[in-house]
Design an enzyme around this catalytic site. Structure first.
Site, PDB file in Angstrom:
ATOM      1  N   THR A 191       0.716  -1.268  -0.423  1.00 35.90           N
ATOM      2  CA  THR A 191       0.013   0.001  -0.089  1.00 35.90           C
ATOM      3  C   THR A 191       1.350   1.112   0.099  1.00 35.90           C
ATOM      4  O   THR A 191       2.214   1.218   0.380  1.00 35.90           O
ATOM      5  CB  THR A 191      -0.794  -0.229   1.801  1.00 35.90           C
ATOM      6  OG1 THR A 191      -0.064  -0.005   2.353  1.00 35.90           O
ATOM      7  CG2 THR A 191      -2.138  -0.913   1.679  1.00 35.90           C
ATOM      8  N   GLU A 336      -5.913  -3.646  -1.330  1.00 35.08           N
ATOM      9  CA  GLU A 336      -6.076  -4.993  -0.232  1.00 35.08           C
ATOM     10  C   GLU A 336      -6.946  -5.581  -1.272  1.00 35.08           C
ATOM     11  O   GLU A 336      -7.751  -6.743  -1.012  1.00 35.08           O
ATOM     12  CB  GLU A 336      -6.785  -4.388   0.717  1.00 35.08           C
ATOM     13  CG  GLU A 336      -5.925  -4.161   1.943  1.00 35.08           C
ATOM     14  CD  GLU A 336      -5.116  -2.634   1.670  1.00 35.08           C
ATOM     15  OE1 GLU A 336      -5.502  -1.957   0.782  1.00 35.08           O
ATOM     16  OE2 GLU A 336      -4.687  -1.962   2.374  1.00 35.08           O
ATOM     17  N   LYS A 449     -16.400  16.241  11.146  1.00 34.10           N
ATOM     18  CA  LYS A 449     -16.365  16.479  12.336  1.00 34.10           C
ATOM     19  C   LYS A 449     -17.205  17.841  12.712  1.00 34.10           C
ATOM     20  O   LYS A 449     -16.260  18.276  13.791  1.00 34.10           O
ATOM     21  CB  LYS A 449     -17.345  15.259  13.624  1.00 34.10           C
ATOM     22  CG  LYS A 449     -17.602  13.973  13.774  1.00 34.10           C
ATOM     23  CD  LYS A 449     -17.775  13.107  14.517  1.00 34.10           C
ATOM     24  CE  LYS A 449     -18.636  12.027  14.042  1.00 34.10           C
ATOM     25  NZ  LYS A 449     -18.781  11.207  15.430  1.00 34.10           N
ATOM     26  N   TRP A 454     -20.989  14.522  10.299  1.00 36.06           N
ATOM     27  CA  TRP A 454     -20.178  15.017   9.642  1.00 36.06           C
ATOM     28  C   TRP A 454     -20.170  15.561   7.806  1.00 36.06           C
ATOM     29  O   TRP A 454     -21.242  15.816   7.774  1.00 36.06           O
ATOM     30  CB  TRP A 454     -20.381  13.287   8.956  1.00 36.06           C
ATOM     31  CG  TRP A 454     -19.551  11.945  10.009  1.00 36.06           C
ATOM     32  CD1 TRP A 454     -18.666  12.566  11.063  1.00 36.06           C
ATOM     33  CD2 TRP A 454     -19.605  10.852   9.887  1.00 36.06           C
ATOM     34  NE1 TRP A 454     -18.849  10.927  11.406  1.00 36.06           N
ATOM     35  CE2 TRP A 454     -18.861  10.293  11.084  1.00 36.06           C
ATOM     36  CE3 TRP A 454     -20.254  10.085   8.672  1.00 36.06           C
ATOM     37  CZ2 TRP A 454     -19.048   9.021  11.157  1.00 36.06           C
ATOM     38  CZ3 TRP A 454     -20.051   8.672   8.787  1.00 36.06           C
ATOM     39  CH2 TRP A 454     -19.471   8.026   9.997  1.00 36.06           C
TER      40      TRP A 454
HETATM   41  P1  ADP Z   1      -3.818   3.694  -0.102  1.00 34.40           P
HETATM   42  O1  ADP Z   1      -3.815   4.762  -1.210  1.00 34.40           O
HETATM   43  O2  ADP Z   1      -3.726   3.229   0.888  1.00 34.40           O
HETATM   44  O3  ADP Z   1      -1.972   2.722  -1.343  1.00 34.40           O
HETATM   45  P2  ADP Z   1      -5.113   2.452  -2.400  1.00 34.40           P
HETATM   46  O4  ADP Z   1      -4.345   2.664  -3.546  1.00 34.40           O
HETATM   47  O5  ADP Z   1      -5.164   0.939  -2.280  1.00 34.40           O
HETATM   48  O6  ADP Z   1      -4.194   3.069  -1.351  1.00 34.40           O
HETATM   49  O7  ADP Z   1      -7.255   3.153  -2.780  1.00 34.40           O
HETATM   50  C1  ADP Z   1      -7.738   2.985  -1.436  1.00 34.40           C
HETATM   51  C2  ADP Z   1      -8.419   4.184  -1.128  1.00 34.40           C
HETATM   52  O8  ADP Z   1      -8.399   4.694  -2.292  1.00 34.40           O
HETATM   53  C3  ADP Z   1      -9.781   3.935  -0.645  1.00 34.40           C
HETATM   54  O9  ADP Z   1      -9.944   2.928   0.391  1.00 34.40           O
HETATM   55  C4  ADP Z   1     -11.020   5.086  -1.249  1.00 34.40           C
HETATM   56  O10 ADP Z   1     -10.517   5.508  -0.050  1.00 34.40           O
HETATM   57  C5  ADP Z   1      -9.553   5.950  -2.309  1.00 34.40           C
HETATM   58  N1  ADP Z   1     -11.027   5.470  -3.748  1.00 34.40           N
HETATM   59  C6  ADP Z   1     -10.500   4.335  -4.502  1.00 34.40           C
HETATM   60  N2  ADP Z   1     -11.134   5.011  -5.237  1.00 34.40           N
HETATM   61  C7  ADP Z   1     -12.302   6.200  -4.742  1.00 34.40           C
HETATM   62  C8  ADP Z   1     -13.562   6.794  -5.803  1.00 34.40           C
HETATM   63  N3  ADP Z   1     -13.766   6.050  -6.706  1.00 34.40           N
HETATM   64  N4  ADP Z   1     -13.696   7.703  -4.932  1.00 34.40           N
HETATM   65  C9  ADP Z   1     -13.464   8.089  -3.587  1.00 34.40           C
HETATM   66  N5  ADP Z   1     -12.669   7.327  -3.767  1.00 34.40           N
HETATM   67  C10 ADP Z   1     -11.756   6.471  -4.078  1.00 34.40           C
END
Ligand code: ADP
Length: 561
Positions: A191, A336, A449, A454
């Site tokens: 990640t 994930e 918040k 929210w």
């Molecule tokens: P990280 O930045 O933790 O490595 P990822 O690249 O796996 O994570 O990104 C996952 C996160 O990106 C999601 O949990 C969500 O918060 C955000 N995300 C992905 N697609 C969208 C979307 N279409 N709209 C809003 N948020 C999104």
């Protein structure tokens, strides 16, 4: 149930990544694979050639003595050599470990060591990064530069550095793909660390093949052999959303952008290669749209694009749809989840709706793919209704969603329900409507918040970026003595544009946002920090604005309600 179950009489065949490339070679061997290379030229090859050279990769790994499940790292752009490694490494029972080159060298070294990479293959653009980390990565026995032998840098300082072409040229292109348990690890991705230390999702052959099936379905990415597909989304992060696998399964043409992700290069490639479908994060499409607008350009063949990784602003959706006739598929997922969870396509009943109402549906993150179960829960873990209003923590489960992280890092992440089933907590806050459309309102750590209520930072940002003078906007909460937190919006103004604070705040009037949700202040910034996958880094922004105080907290005129 009593007595033994009657077993089905179907053949048993494990779902293996090698079967995808065998299928691609046999059924659409002449399908095109086009790549813009680091060298700057356009390279053309075919699925049959990719299959042949991936067998050479497999032989090279055997010759190098890489053990079964040994890790082969890549630090590479989207391109044909990277695709060969996708198949050669996993097909031969090793684990492909794609690394994100945009991370800090210390993080890259940490990740290579944590993964215990055996071999590491990199594009020449990342030579300085490799030079900075190689001495700190004792597990790596072989460094490979993804280039021709005559372009191998002399005096790189990297002991035993080989060129990829020389490495595989020495090997036969005959190879019998081994057959093994479909649950064997196939690839891994860390990640990007927006939420603490990087942790790795370890994908399996089974999860990858199932995900590829689902990703290609009509209500997901809808990829067919007639498509020309441009994944701008990187192969170094979550397997380019599964497109390299879905491509082999469907026989579409694949077009790889290499390192050139600016608006002009992407548009040239879309037009030059008859791209019908493209995939990327909003920040990349922003550059493309700005280039199109400035030059009064059009698309000839592009008919749809999947946008995800971060919320797609409605103004972007509208621009693609109304100005360029390109359908936007808003998608949501995470590392994930391999990564696809939902994709937004209309149901039949929506087709007769007016365009504005359709847009309201398409702005959501969409419906779950078969294979992804989801639910939203309240603070006590209670299930919340799918009414489009109730917002809660989003949990998911399914065969391409992690059960735990590599090496057990971070402990057991799953939340058990009353029946003992394990659900993965996404860290996102969402509502789901009666038709099953998911709408992400925030990441839980970004939720604002105010007075116990929210405020969705995504909603506040979407309105700001619809203003013609705004290039980028990020909404964060700042502490407030009465309301706990109040939203402010940090804005990057478009080059050459003028924008006053009052004008932007006025712009919120009449929009779908309550008065108390309107930001208390506008902060103009030069740039908003981006994470390694091109997403806005709110932790970085909060750090940048740590001395910020609301203009006049005691005289704040906003009221909740
Ligand atoms: P990280 O930045 O933790 O490595 P990822 O690249 O796996 O994570 O990104 C996952 C996160 O990106 C999601 O949990 C969500 O918060 C955000 N995300 C992905 N697609 C969208 C979307 N279409 N709209 C809003 N948020 C999104």
């Amino acid at each position: 149930m009593s007595g033994p179950a009657l077993l089905g009489l179907m053949q048993e065949q494990p779902l293996l990544i090698s079967s995808l490339i065998v299928f691609a070679e046999r059924h659409h061997g002449d399908g095109e694979i086009v790549s813009r290379r680091v060298e700057g030229d356009i390279h053309r090859t075919s699925w049959a050639e990719i299959a042949r050279r991936s067998r050479q990769v497999a032989n090279a790994l055997d010759a190098a003595g890489v053990a079964p499940s040994g890790r082969v790292g890549t630090i590479a752009w989207n391109g044909y050599r990277h695709l060969e490694l996708y198949y050669g490494v996993s097909g031969a029972g090793r684990v492909l470990h794609t690394l994100n080159p945009r991370l800090h060298p210390d993080q890259v070294a940490w990740i290579i060591n944590h993964a215990e990479d055996d071999v590491l293959c990199f594009d020449l653009s990342f030579l300085p990064l490799v030079q900075a980390v190689h001495a700190r990565c004792p597990s790596v026995r072989q460094w490979i530069a993804l280039c021709d032998a005559d372009r191998l840098p002399q005096d790189s300082g990297i002991p035993g550095l080989l060129s990829y072409e020389a490495w595989i040229d020495a090997c036969s292109d005959r190879y019998d793909w081994p057959v093994f348990d479909e649950n064997t690890a196939s690839s891994m991705c860390y990640t990007s660390g927006t939420t603490g230390n990087p942790k790795a999702a370890l994908y399996s052959h089974r999860s990858t093949v199932l995900h590829a099936y689902a990703a290609a379905l009509p209500d997901a990415m809808g990829i067919s052999s007639c498509d020309s597909v441009l994944p701008v989304v990187p192969m170094f992060h979550v397997n380019a959303w599964g497109i390299p696998y879905a491509g082999a399964l469907t026989g579409c043409k694949l077009v790889f952008p290499g390192p050139a992700l600016d608006g002009k290069s992407v548009h040239d490639l879309i037009e030059g290669e008859g791209v019908t479908f493209a995939a990327g994060v909003p920040t990349v499409w922003q550059m493309l749209l700005a280039h199109m607008e400035a030059g009064g350009l059009r698309f000839t063949a592009l008919n749809r694009t999947v946008i995800g990784g971060a919320a797609c602003p409605p103004s972007m959706l509208r621009a693609f749809r109304e100005r360029y006739g390109v359908e936007v598929l808003h998608g949501w997922g995470m590392t994930e989840m391999s990564p696809l969870g939902t994709v937004c396509t209309l149901k039949k009943k929506h087709l007769a709706w007016p365009a504005e109402q359709q847009l309201a549906v398409l702005q959501k993150q969409g419906r779950a793919l078969f294979g992804v179960q989801m639910k939203i829960v309240g603070e006590q873990g209670e299930d919340l209704p799918w009414d489009g209003k109730a917002c809660g923590d989003l949990l998911v489960r399914g065969p391409w969603i992690v059960r735990e992280y590599f090496k057990g890092e971070g402990g057991n992440p799953l939340v058990r329900d009353a029946d003992g089933a394990g659900w993965f907590p996404t860290g996102d806050v969402a509502a789901i409507d009666a038709d099953g459309y998911l709408q992400i309102t925030d990441r839980s750590k970004d939720v604002i918040k105010s007075g116990g209520e929210w405020i969705s930072s995504i909603d506040i940002e979407n309105i700001a970026v619809a203003h013609p003078a705004v290039a980028m906007a990020a909404c964060i909460g700042v502490s407030h003595p009465k309301w706990d937190e109040r939203p402010i919006i940090a804005v990057v103004v478009r080059p050459g544009a003028q924008l006053a604070k009052e004008e932007l705040l006025d712009f919120y009037r009449g929009k779908t946002v309550a008065k108390w949700q309107v930001p208390d202040d506008v902060v103009f910034v030069e740039s908003i920090p981006l994470g390694a996958t091109g997403k806005m880094l709110k932790t970085g922004l909060r750090e940048q604005l740590r001395d910020y105080r609301l203009p006049d907290v005691t005289a704040a005129t906003t009221t909740n309600g």
